[in-house]
Design a protein around this motif. Structure first.
Motif, PDB file in Angstrom:
ATOM      1  N   ILE A  20     135.937 -12.065 -34.152  1.00 22.40           N
ATOM      2  CA  ILE A  20     136.800 -13.186 -33.775  1.00 22.40           C
ATOM      3  C   ILE A  20     136.876 -14.228 -34.886  1.00 22.40           C
ATOM      4  CG2 ILE A  20     136.980 -15.156 -32.217  1.00 22.40           C
ATOM      5  CD1 ILE A  20     135.969 -13.450 -30.036  1.00 22.40           C
TER       6      ILE A  20
ATOM      7  N   GLU B   4     137.685 -13.957 -41.324  1.00 21.92           N
ATOM      8  CA  GLU B   4     138.774 -14.562 -42.082  1.00 21.92           C
ATOM      9  C   GLU B   4     139.900 -13.584 -42.311  1.00 21.92           C
ATOM     10  OE1 GLU B   4     137.703 -17.124 -45.459  1.00 21.92           O
ATOM     11  OE2 GLU B   4     135.705 -16.340 -45.069  1.00 21.92           O
ATOM     12  N   PHE B   5     139.691 -12.379 -41.851  1.00 24.83           N
ATOM     13  CA  PHE B   5     140.721 -11.373 -42.108  1.00 24.83           C
ATOM     14  C   PHE B   5     141.743 -11.375 -40.990  1.00 24.83           C
ATOM     15  CE2 PHE B   5     138.016 -10.748 -45.341  1.00 24.83           C
ATOM     16  CZ  PHE B   5     136.802 -10.160 -45.024  1.00 24.83           C
ATOM     17  N   ASP B   6     142.703 -10.504 -41.091  1.00 25.05           N
ATOM     18  CA  ASP B   6     143.857 -10.573 -40.193  1.00 25.05           C
ATOM     19  C   ASP B   6     143.505 -10.507 -38.722  1.00 25.05           C
ATOM     20  OD1 ASP B   6     145.977  -8.626 -42.405  1.00 25.05           O
ATOM     21  OD2 ASP B   6     145.449 -10.746 -42.366  1.00 25.05           O
ATOM     22  N   TYR B   7     142.454  -9.763 -38.406  1.00 22.29           N
ATOM     23  CA  TYR B   7     142.172  -9.619 -36.979  1.00 22.29           C
ATOM     24  C   TYR B   7     141.317 -10.750 -36.454  1.00 22.29           C
ATOM     25  CZ  TYR B   7     138.423  -7.154 -39.406  1.00 22.29           C
ATOM     26  OH  TYR B   7     137.452  -6.789 -40.281  1.00 22.29           O
TER      27      TYR B   7
ATOM     28  N   HIS C  38     142.648 -22.966 -42.554  1.00 25.66           N
ATOM     29  CA  HIS C  38     141.984 -21.674 -42.554  1.00 25.66           C
ATOM     30  C   HIS C  38     140.507 -21.945 -42.723  1.00 25.66           C
ATOM     31  CE1 HIS C  38     142.012 -17.372 -43.347  1.00 25.66           C
ATOM     32  NE2 HIS C  38     141.148 -17.600 -44.295  1.00 25.66           N
TER      33      HIS C  38
ATOM     34  N   LEU D  77     132.364 -17.851 -41.458  1.00 24.96           N
ATOM     35  CA  LEU D  77     131.153 -17.088 -41.710  1.00 24.96           C
ATOM     36  C   LEU D  77     130.710 -17.140 -43.158  1.00 24.96           C
ATOM     37  CD1 LEU D  77     132.048 -14.018 -39.546  1.00 24.96           C
ATOM     38  CD2 LEU D  77     130.516 -15.869 -38.969  1.00 24.96           C
TER      39      LEU D  77
END
Lengths: 456, 296, 283
Positions: free
Chosen positions: B130, B133-136, B150, B154
């Motif tokens: 959740i 930082e990536f798309d998901y 942004h 983590l």
């Protein structure tokens, strides 16, 4: 009340049954498979009278996630099984990729208690620990010399042969495959790869000013062996040494200290100047790195040759073709670049001479001889001279060819038991420097005292 | 009247014996070993050759130890405060909702409790995904659409500890809710009715009736949760693995890393002794204050 | 003077509470649903921007991959076996112990309880290496029994405490009258105390089950063979980020790993809510 009672009774009965079952050591679950000779838990004739035990690294076994490796290794194992109907190989432990530390603890404890398998995969990073004298091992790696001809021994690249040879001149491990660390760069953004880190910074700044990129370089900076191993290349190129001839740590003394500080200061400079984002401190694996590359397509990636196996799937073949391999830049002009090489070894612990010979025949047929080397080396690099001579670029593996060239400047980590401790202490130091929590001097000194406190 | 003399069944020691024997045989010996090792320079490989206080002195004089204690305290305090607070709020909501027959009360209770049932490493994985930082990474997506920002949940060391606390609150709330809800169930409805007759508002009912009666449950909740939070690291392990750097490495995780990464048995043993002392202190503190309160 | 709340006020309150419920359910149920959603994707669908709640088309590729070799079933069954046996053994040992602590007058009872508490505070992780060496000396290392014994030793103090609290809340007079009618001590335990404390026993069962379900290090170090490994160890065999991106596989495997505890929980939910009621207050 009725429901409660019945449920309770069922649960109680089931639990009792299971514990009775648990007491019976032969009541284990076997894995259903076809009647082929290469099952995940047993290789070879299931009714064979001899059994040798094997602890296999899953990536290097027939269940590997690399389809070509899995295919080829299955073939090799089948061919061995047919030639040796009197022996079967019991696969006791499969090593998961993320848990190699815990696996090494398990293997050490097993060797100390005399419960090590006949043969096992051992990460070269940890192999020197088995040479530790005060450890009280009941089983140690057995020499492979009796089973190899001089030609075969000479066929190893020198560095690998030396690494696997103990102080008595015996080769105690088959260094089966290797990998190299390189700089991947975007050839669409520059005409030639940089040779020094100052050039890297200059290129990144120019591209950032032209708004073509945001992040300059991505790498692994988290708690992982690679974090330290990537930095070692500049350290070595600058003339630094980690240990002396006796295997004692010397990385914080004299010239070595200067080289190490220069390397740490480089990382600090990269972060301070906006070339390397501080978030690399949380990239501890290829998965994280790939995902990071996808987000910004940086001009430089400091990693290993192996990402050609996974990065194209994340960013697409077209994007991946923009990248090419180059030696890792040096701290100063005139220094010769170094490419750190790692890899896994196969070690034999078996004490019984007959079974040991069988274990060796398995090792050699599957992971040893030329054909076997080609099998494992599908996604890795060979450690044999004559295999790599045949390693021509083909459509299937242009990157492997480039990587093989790196073997000329390859260097292995020192075969001293203290290496893994140095690496672990330095991984933390690097993280602290990247995050700006400690100065390079303090980080290095803290790492040094940690290593010394272990008694070296 | 039949005379009941002491049969075998009346011997208390026989009843306790299996428990005590099990602990002595399978716990005591290794524990003593750990205590012994904490005073030595043993590593995983090497048998101890020197005995003394060196592990403890080197531990207490290292700056990393101080930082680790701070991180641990932040983690525990942050988690406990909010998980008890939210647990209480949700317990009250469910309880009141059930009284007024609001639909969804039982569902809410079940969904919240399910989070407690999820094993800690899995919780770490869920939150890692959740907060990614990536798309998901859903969290960043939501923040991005509202604030065009942004957040490096983590990989920024100041945010990482916050992320870890949030994940722990998520599962800790369920546990607190469980205990406090059982407490709420125990309060007789008649007391509330009497209060309403006397003209009490909702808030007064809560403050003067509910809270005092929940006190023993709050204490149980706090003491159990404190000990659990101090000793567990499965969640942190799969969420940040102690990083970036060491900014989320709590005491319990340090023990694990020292033994399995550094392979330093002596130092790991010393750290675990420190953890044991911490646990003891907490237990004593809670016990003492609990008794004081009930006597008040 | 009673101030009756008007019908309108009640509805407003109900609505307010209902909205909060929706919010809470999203907050607590959402992450799990997202996990499941990720598990039903292919690699390209993982990195969509913006992220979609339901990928289309749904793909069970990750699950097919996990189940391809049947090993996962072996891991699941091992987990159930080890956790189940641990539950059974800890109850078998913990119940008599808790009963004695609750009913009998024992010299040094307080001291014994403190020592038991002490054991509860040491995580078995710390002692796993000495445990391995110790077990291999006495010859039981490698089998499921070694893991079960370690888990049981770790859980039994907690169970004893929990159940003691529960037993304390059952008035002794009930047992006394039964025993005056000729019931034995053991009979009283089995026929009177246990049925009354059934919900406490169920919850003890769940606690123990949960705590042993996700252990990685202990079984990995103590068990001899991958065939014996529980799911908590086996899941790492499916993760391989060097060969390919595996987030959907990690999600799928995590989903599989949380299903048994959740099923067990929904079954026994009611009882858990009752459990700490009695045990909690009587510390």
């Amino acid at each position: 009340m009725r429901v409660k009672r019945t449920f309770f009774a069922i649960v109680l009965i089931a639990a009792v049954a299971m514990s009775v079952w648990a007491a019976d050591p032969s009541a284990v679950w076997s894995i259903k498979e076809g009647t082929n000779l290469v099952k995940p838990e047993v290789y070879g004739n299931p009714n064979a009278k001899n059994t040798i035990t094997f602890w296999v690294y899953r990536t290097l076994g027939p269940s590997s996630n690399y389809p070509r490796t899995a295919e080829l290794l299955t073939e090799r194992i089948e061919s061995w099984a047919k030639k040796n109907p009197d022996t079967k190989v019991e696969v006791q432990i499969e090593i998961p990729q993320e848990k190699t530390n815990e696996y090494m603890v398990k293997l050490y404890e097993a060797a100390k208690a005399g419960r090590a398998p006949s043969l096992a995969h051992v990460d070269s990073f940890f192999l020197p620990k088995f040479l530790e004298k005060d450890a009280g091992f009941k089983q140690v790696p057995q020499p492979l010399d009796p089973y190899l001809t001089k030609a075969e021994l000479d066929n190893y690249f020198d560095a690998y042969r030396q690494f696997a040879t103990d102080e008595n001149g015996k080769m105690i491990a088959h260094f089966g495959y290797t990998d190299v660390r390189v700089l991947w760069y975007r050839k669409d953004l520059m005409s030639a790869p940089p040779k020094t880190w100052d050039e890297v910074i200059a290129i990144v700044k120019k591209l950032q000013a032209e708004k073509k990129i945001t992040e300059g370089i991505l790498t692994q900076g988290g708690r992982h062996e690679n974090t330290f191993f990537f930095m070692l290349n500049m350290f070595w190129a600058a003339g630094g040494e980690l240990v002396d001839a006796k295997g004692n740590p010397v990385f914080n003394q004299g010239k070595n200290r200067e080289a190490m500080l220069a390397s740490l200061r480089l990382y600090k400079k990269l972060v301070d100047q906006g070339v390397m984002p501080a978030k690399v401190a949380s990239i501890s694996g290829t998965g994280d790195l790939n995902a990071g590359v996808k987000m910004t397509m940086p001009p430089f990636i400091l990693t290993g040759h192996w990402i050609h196996g996974s990065l194209p799937q994340v960013i697409g073949e077209e994007n991946f073709s923009k990248y090419a391999m180059a030696p890792i830049p040096t701290l100063e002009k005139g220094q010769n670049p170094v490419s750190g090489a790692g890899g896994w070894t196969t070690v034999i612990f078996e004490k019984d001479p007959e079974l040991r010979a069988k274990a060796f025949s398995f090792l050699w047929e599957v992971y040893g001889d030329v054909k076997g080397m080609a099998a494992v080396a599908v996604d890795a690099l060979p450690t044999f001279k004559d295999v790599s001579v045949d390693w021509r670029p083909t459509e299937a593996n242009p990157y492997l060819y480039q990587a093989t060239k790196m073997l000329n400047i390859a260097r292995l980590r020192p075969a001293a038991p203290v290496y893994s401790d140095i690496s672990l202490a330095m991984q933390v130091a690097i993280g602290d420097v990247i995050l700006g929590k400690k100065t390079p001097e303090k980080a290095l000194d803290d790492a040094w005292s940690e290593v010394k406190a272990l008694g070296y | 009247m039949a005379k009941r003399h002491k049969s075998l069944q009346e011997q208390p020691l026989l009843w306790i014996a299996p428990l005590v024997l099990l602990l002595l045989a399978f716990y005591l010996y290794p524990m003593i070993d750990v205590a012994r090792l904490s005073f030595s320079n043993a590593t995983l490989l090497r048998n101890p050759s020197k005995y003394g206080l060196m592990q403890y002195t080197s531990l207490f004089s290292s700056s990393d130890f101080g930082q680790m204690i701070v991180v641990t305290l932040k983690y525990v305090a942050g988690s406990l405060f909010f998980q008890v607070l939210f647990g209480l709020l949700i317990a009250v909501l469910v309880h009141e909702g059930k009284k007024r027959k609001v639909p969804g009360a039982v569902l809410t209770r079940s969904v919240v409790l399910s989070c407690w049932i999820i094993p800690a490493p899995a919780i770490g994985i869920i939150w890692k995904i959740i907060l990614s930082e990536f798309d998901y990474g859903i969290a960043n997506h939501l923040i991005g659409s509202f604030f065009d920002q942004h957040l490096a949940f983590l990989s920024n060391e100041r945010l990482a500890i916050f992320s870890v606390i949030v994940a722990n609150i998520w599962c800790g709330t369920a546990f607190s809710m469980l205990i406090l809800y059982s407490g709420l169930q125990q309060i007789p409805e008649s007391l509330y009715e009497a209060a309403v007759v006397d003209g009490a508002t909702e808030f007064q009912k809560f403050r003067y009736l509910t809270l005092p009666l929940l006190r023993p449950f709050l204490f149980t909740d706090l003491s159990l949760a404190t000990i659990y939070t101090f000793n567990s690291f499965g969640l942190i392990m799969s969420l940040t693995a102690g990083g970036p750097g060491r900014s989320t490495e709590v005491l319990a995780m340090s023990v694990y890393r020292t033994i399995f990464d550094r392979m330093n048995l002596g130092r790991g043993a010393a750290l675990s002794m420190v953890l044991l002392v911490v646990n003891l202190v907490i237990a004593i503190v809670y016990n003492k204050s609990f008794f004081k309160k009930t006597q008040a | 003077m009673a101030l009756p709340t008007s019908k309108k006020q009640i509805s407003v309150q109900k609505l307010f509470i209902f909205i909060l419920y929706c919010f809470i359910i999203t907050l607590f149920g959402g992450p799990v649903l997202w996990l499941i959603s990720l598990s039903l994707r292919t690699t390209d669908q993982l990195f969509t921007n913006p992220p979609q709640l339901l990928p289309s088309p749904l793909s069970i590729e990750a699950y097919k991959y996990i189940f391809r070799g049947n090993e996962i079933i072996g891991f699941l069954l091992n987990s159930l076996k080890v956790s189940g046996a641990t539950c059974c053994l800890s109850l078998l040992i913990g119940i008599p112990g808790a009963y004695a602590l609750s009913r009998f007058r024992i010299r040094f009872k307080r001291e014994i309880m403190i020592v038991i508490l002490l054991f509860k505070m040491i995580s078995p992780l710390i002692i796993v290496v000495p445990m391995y060496r110790y077990f291999s000396k006495i010859g039981i290392v490698g089998s499921h029994m070694s893991a079960i014994l370690v888990y049981t030793a770790a859980q039994v103090p907690f169970i004893a405490y929990l159940l003691k609290g529960f037993f304390d809340s059952i008035p002794y007079s009930i047992e006394e009258s039964a025993m005056m009618d000729g019931c034995s001590r053991v009979g009283s335990l089995l026929r009177i105390v246990l049925p009354i404390s059934a919900s406490g026993l169920f919850s003890a069962f769940i606690f123990v089950f949960l705590m042993s379900w996700s252990e990685f290090v202990i079984p990995f170090i103590l068990l001899d063979s991958t065939k014996l490994m529980p799911l908590s160890v086996g899941i790492y065999l499916f993760q391989e980020s060097r060969a390919s991106v595996d987030t959907h596989i990690v999600s799928a495997i995590t989903t599989i790993a949380i299903i048994p505890p959740i099923i067990l929980f929904w079954f026994l939910q009611k009882y858990i809510v009752q459990v700490l009621t009695a045990g909690a207050v009587k510390e």
